[in-house]
Scaffold this motif. Structure first.
Motif, mmCIF file in Angstrom:
data_model
loop_
_atom_site.group_PDB
_atom_site.id
_atom_site.type_symbol
_atom_site.label_atom_id
_atom_site.label_comp_id
_atom_site.label_asym_id
_atom_site.label_seq_id
_atom_site.Cartn_x
_atom_site.Cartn_y
_atom_site.Cartn_z
ATOM 1 N N ALA A 1 -6.819 -0.825 6.546
ATOM 2 C CA ALA A 1 -7.598 -1.842 5.828
ATOM 3 C C ALA A 1 -8.248 -1.241 4.585
ATOM 4 C CB ALA A 1 -8.664 -2.436 6.749
ATOM 5 N N GLU A 2 -8.591 0.050 4.645
ATOM 6 C CA GLU A 2 -9.224 0.705 3.499
ATOM 7 C C GLU A 2 -8.253 0.794 2.327
ATOM 8 O OE1 GLU A 2 -11.464 2.682 0.750
ATOM 9 O OE2 GLU A 2 -12.106 1.532 2.505
ATOM 10 N N LEU A 3 -7.013 1.202 2.579
ATOM 11 C CA LEU A 3 -6.027 1.286 1.502
ATOM 12 C C LEU A 3 -5.736 -0.092 0.918
ATOM 13 C CD1 LEU A 3 -3.336 3.884 2.683
ATOM 14 C CD2 LEU A 3 -5.532 4.249 1.565
ATOM 15 N N ILE A 4 -5.673 -1.096 1.777
ATOM 16 C CA ILE A 4 -5.396 -2.458 1.329
ATOM 17 C C ILE A 4 -6.561 -2.983 0.492
ATOM 18 C CG2 ILE A 4 -5.055 -4.836 2.126
ATOM 19 C CD1 ILE A 4 -3.584 -3.525 4.584
ATOM 20 N N ARG A 5 -7.777 -2.689 0.925
ATOM 21 C CA ARG A 5 -8.944 -3.142 0.167
ATOM 22 C C ARG A 5 -8.967 -2.515 -1.231
ATOM 23 N NH1 ARG A 5 -13.786 -2.599 -1.775
ATOM 24 N NH2 ARG A 5 -15.445 -4.104 -1.336
ATOM 25 N N ARG A 6 -8.561 -1.256 -1.323
ATOM 26 C CA ARG A 6 -8.501 -0.611 -2.636
ATOM 27 C C ARG A 6 -7.573 -1.381 -3.569
ATOM 28 N NH1 ARG A 6 -7.092 5.540 -1.050
ATOM 29 N NH2 ARG A 6 -8.821 5.963 0.374
ATOM 30 N N GLU B 1 -2.082 9.546 0.351
ATOM 31 C CA GLU B 1 -2.863 9.987 1.509
ATOM 32 C C GLU B 1 -2.126 11.056 2.298
ATOM 33 O OE1 GLU B 1 -5.906 9.286 2.440
ATOM 34 O OE2 GLU B 1 -6.396 7.690 1.017
ATOM 35 N N GLN B 2 -0.799 10.972 2.330
ATOM 36 C CA GLN B 2 -0.001 11.959 3.057
ATOM 37 C C GLN B 2 0.201 13.245 2.260
ATOM 38 O OE1 GLN B 2 3.684 10.011 4.051
ATOM 39 N NE2 GLN B 2 2.786 8.749 5.667
ATOM 40 N N GLY B 3 -0.186 13.222 0.975
ATOM 41 C CA GLY B 3 0.054 14.373 0.125
ATOM 42 C C GLY B 3 1.492 14.472 -0.356
ATOM 43 N N ALA B 4 2.266 13.387 -0.155
ATOM 44 C CA ALA B 4 3.678 13.385 -0.536
ATOM 45 C C ALA B 4 3.889 13.050 -2.008
ATOM 46 C CB ALA B 4 4.449 12.388 0.333
ATOM 47 N N GLY B 5 2.892 12.398 -2.625
ATOM 48 C CA GLY B 5 3.056 11.976 -4.011
ATOM 49 C C GLY B 5 1.727 11.761 -4.700
ATOM 50 N N GLU B 6 1.802 11.612 -6.028
ATOM 51 C CA GLU B 6 0.638 11.282 -6.841
ATOM 52 C C GLU B 6 1.033 10.184 -7.819
ATOM 53 O OE1 GLU B 6 -1.099 14.740 -8.641
ATOM 54 O OE2 GLU B 6 -1.332 15.786 -6.707
ATOM 55 N N ILE B 7 0.150 9.226 -8.006
ATOM 56 C CA ILE B 7 0.429 8.085 -8.887
ATOM 57 C C ILE B 7 0.296 8.526 -10.343
ATOM 58 C CG2 ILE B 7 -0.337 5.780 -9.581
ATOM 59 C CD1 ILE B 7 -1.345 5.407 -6.669
ATOM 60 N N VAL B 8 1.303 8.193 -11.162
ATOM 61 C CA VAL B 8 1.244 8.569 -12.583
ATOM 62 C C VAL B 8 1.096 7.363 -13.498
ATOM 63 C CG1 VAL B 8 2.514 10.708 -12.218
ATOM 64 C CG2 VAL B 8 3.771 8.645 -12.849
ATOM 65 N N LEU C 1 -6.493 5.643 -5.593
ATOM 66 C CA LEU C 1 -6.619 7.087 -5.437
ATOM 67 C C LEU C 1 -5.289 7.661 -5.907
ATOM 68 C CD1 LEU C 1 -8.456 9.373 -4.248
ATOM 69 C CD2 LEU C 1 -7.050 9.200 -2.172
ATOM 70 N N ILE C 2 -5.299 8.384 -7.013
ATOM 71 C CA ILE C 2 -4.015 8.799 -7.574
ATOM 72 C C ILE C 2 -3.548 10.148 -7.056
ATOM 73 C CG2 ILE C 2 -4.347 7.395 -9.637
ATOM 74 C CD1 ILE C 2 -4.898 9.974 -11.170
ATOM 75 N N SER C 3 -4.467 10.950 -6.473
ATOM 76 C CA SER C 3 -4.063 12.209 -5.853
ATOM 77 C C SER C 3 -4.984 12.500 -4.675
ATOM 78 C CB SER C 3 -4.106 13.363 -6.863
ATOM 79 O OG SER C 3 -5.411 13.530 -7.380
ATOM 80 N N ARG C 4 -4.421 13.106 -3.642
ATOM 81 C CA ARG C 4 -5.207 13.361 -2.429
ATOM 82 C C ARG C 4 -6.378 14.290 -2.748
ATOM 83 N NH1 ARG C 4 -2.417 15.424 3.126
ATOM 84 N NH2 ARG C 4 -2.052 17.306 1.885
ATOM 85 N N GLY C 5 -7.558 13.888 -2.287
ATOM 86 C CA GLY C 5 -8.758 14.672 -2.540
ATOM 87 C C GLY C 5 -9.448 14.350 -3.848
ATOM 88 N N PRO D 1 0.798 -1.236 0.000
ATOM 89 C CA PRO D 1 0.000 0.000 0.000
ATOM 90 C C PRO D 1 0.828 1.284 0.000
ATOM 91 C CG PRO D 1 0.250 -0.752 2.250
ATOM 92 C CD PRO D 1 0.986 -1.759 1.378
ATOM 93 N N TRP D 2 2.138 1.194 -0.329
ATOM 94 C CA TRP D 2 3.025 2.335 -0.063
ATOM 95 C C TRP D 2 2.836 3.489 -1.039
ATOM 96 C CZ3 TRP D 2 4.020 2.061 4.677
ATOM 97 C CH2 TRP D 2 4.129 0.813 5.290
ATOM 98 N N ASN D 3 2.368 3.238 -2.279
ATOM 99 C CA ASN D 3 1.991 4.356 -3.147
ATOM 100 C C ASN D 3 0.796 5.093 -2.553
ATOM 101 O OD1 ASN D 3 3.715 3.779 -5.695
ATOM 102 N ND2 ASN D 3 2.701 1.825 -5.300
ATOM 103 N N SER D 4 -0.184 4.325 -2.108
ATOM 104 C CA SER D 4 -1.395 4.927 -1.547
ATOM 105 C C SER D 4 -1.099 5.674 -0.248
ATOM 106 C CB SER D 4 -2.459 3.852 -1.315
ATOM 107 O OG SER D 4 -2.917 3.341 -2.553
ATOM 108 N N VAL D 5 -0.169 5.183 0.535
ATOM 109 C CA VAL D 5 0.241 5.902 1.749
ATOM 110 C C VAL D 5 0.818 7.268 1.368
ATOM 111 C CG1 VAL D 5 1.907 5.911 3.652
ATOM 112 C CG2 VAL D 5 0.597 3.837 3.160
ATOM 113 N N ALA D 6 1.660 7.284 0.327
ATOM 114 C CA ALA D 6 2.245 8.550 -0.135
ATOM 115 C C ALA D 6 1.157 9.518 -0.610
ATOM 116 C CB ALA D 6 3.249 8.291 -1.250
#
Length: 402
Positions: free
Chosen positions: A268-273, A195-202, A280-284, A188-193
């Motif tokens: 569990a929510e991030l893992i379920r995704r 959620e923290q606003g540290a990154g966006e998935i491309v 979720l590729i960008s926060r918000g 879940p480490w992309n999703s953690v990033a």
């Protein structure tokens, strides 16, 4: 008689099958008692395996080959009787960078993202501040897939960009602190990033190679020989866990199990995704559905195709300054053990491919394939740049790469 097996793993969603085989009793039903040990880096997982503190490991596939070939340490032959999953990784960039290379609200196409990134890479090189990526291990599919994509887009790894190693649980922190501009890591480490606003998935690595081999179950060859019956029983238990994992009715329960402190110790929510191919590729932003982001069970996803081991060997040659060596190529191919997989499942209801090798990247549409047992259909397995890998022409393939 019960066989006791200790398995090392990292806190990643694709460690799911051994965990679920244990938690749902599939291992016990098969006559295997599992002890699971969590580590924080691939180096420690491998050390534990090689020094006999574990019998088997959840491992990045290229590391099993590198260990067998003696890359970076004395050679020890490893065996892979089971693939723990295909794809499941993503490339996540710091937000300001991500927003310059991909369309708003969705992942981009690899070639378009790469073209946009190339301009930024050249700008940064001119300013003396090269773009830096973090990957989870030098001998990882993350490293090879990232490099494959960059090179195909005209960005030369090690000259145009820097690539460094960051253990998966620290990838989001590395982005947040500006130590790296991008990461290629599993969930879940992309999703953690995000959620923290540290990154966006491309990008998802499934966009680079549609059916790319990812984590494997690896054992030292002597352990496989000594505990062959128990290992075959474990293969049967892992297949049952795979079938359970892909059933939507089980997603909620399995995400809750994986989220426990002794396993991923996360949301569990991030893992379920991740389990349900929702990102979720960008926060918000809004969740997007990317089918087969993390591929399990169907289409012989867990079968150790020899051709996949050989493709990984080509990338080792390509990126590590090795000369092609026919004997090394043969040793790399022997790491993947379809014979054990077949022996374990012959007579069961599980489909078994008729071949143990295939032309990787050659299928653009759903195709019925010959089987040893049952019926099987394979879907697209293309590389984004249209190349194919024929394991009967490894040298020719290497010669044609950019």
């Amino acid at each position: 008689m019960t066989t006791e097996l200790t398995i090392g793993f990292l806190p990643l969603v694709d460690a799911c099958l051994p965990i679920l085989a244990h938690e749902h009793g599939f291992a016990e039903e098969a006559g295997v008692s599992l002890r699971l040990i969590k580590d924080m880096s691939w180096a420690t997982v491998l050390d534990r395996l090689l020094y006999g503190h574990s019998d088997a490991a959840h491992l990045v596939a290229p590391l099993a080959i590198a260990t067998t070939l003696g890359r970076g340490r004395p050679a020890q032959p490893l065996a892979v009787p089971f693939v723990l999953g295909l794809n499941g990784n993503a490339i996540t960039l710091r937000p300001a960078l991500a927003q310059r290379v991909r369309p708003e609200g969705r992942m981009g196409e690899p070639a378009q993202v790469g073209a946009a990134l190339r301009k930024i890479v050249q700008e940064r090189l001119g300013a003396g501040n090269p773009v830096r990526f973090g990957v989870v291990h030098r001998h990882s599919s993350h490293n090879y897939m990232l490099r494959y994509w960059l090179a195909a887009c005209g960005i030369e790894p090690d000259r145009d960009v820097e690539i460094t190693t960051v253990a998966p649980p620290f990838c989001a922190d590395a982005l947040a602190q500006g130590d790296v501009d991008g990461i290629c890591v599993g969930e879940p480490w992309n999703s953690v990033a995000v959620e923290q606003g540290a990154g966006e998935i491309v990008l998802s690595t499934a966009q680079i190679w549609r059916r790319g081999v990812e984590k494997v179950l690896a054992l030292r060859e002597p352990v496989l020989d000594e505990k062959r019956e128990g290992v075959e029983a474990l293969v049967r238990a892992l297949c049952k866990a795979g079938r359970h994992f892909v059933d939507p009715a089980n997603w909620e329960q399995n995400a809750a199990i994986l989220a426990r402190p002794e396993y991923l110790d996360g949301s569990a929510e991030l893992i379920r995704r991740a389990i349900s191919d929702q990102l979720l590729i960008s926060r918000g932003g809004a969740l997007i559905h990317y089918p087969d982001f993390m591929f399990q069970y169907r289409e012989a996803a867990n079968f150790p195709w020899v051709s996949q081991a050989e493709w990984l060997y080509t990338q080792m040659v390509r990126w590590e300054g090795m000369a092609y060596d026919a004997a090394d190529a043969e040793r790399a191919a022997r790491v993947f053990r379809p014979d054990v997989y077949r022996s374990a499942l012959l007579g069961s209801g599980e489909p078994l491919p008729g071949a143990s090798s295939k032309v990787e990247g050659s299928l653009a549409a759903r195709t019925v394939v010959g089987t040893q047992q049952g019926a099987m259909m394979l879907e697209a397995n293309t590389f984004f740049d249209g190349r194919v890998f024929d394991p009967h022409d490894i040298e020719g393939y290497l010669a044609r790469l950019p």
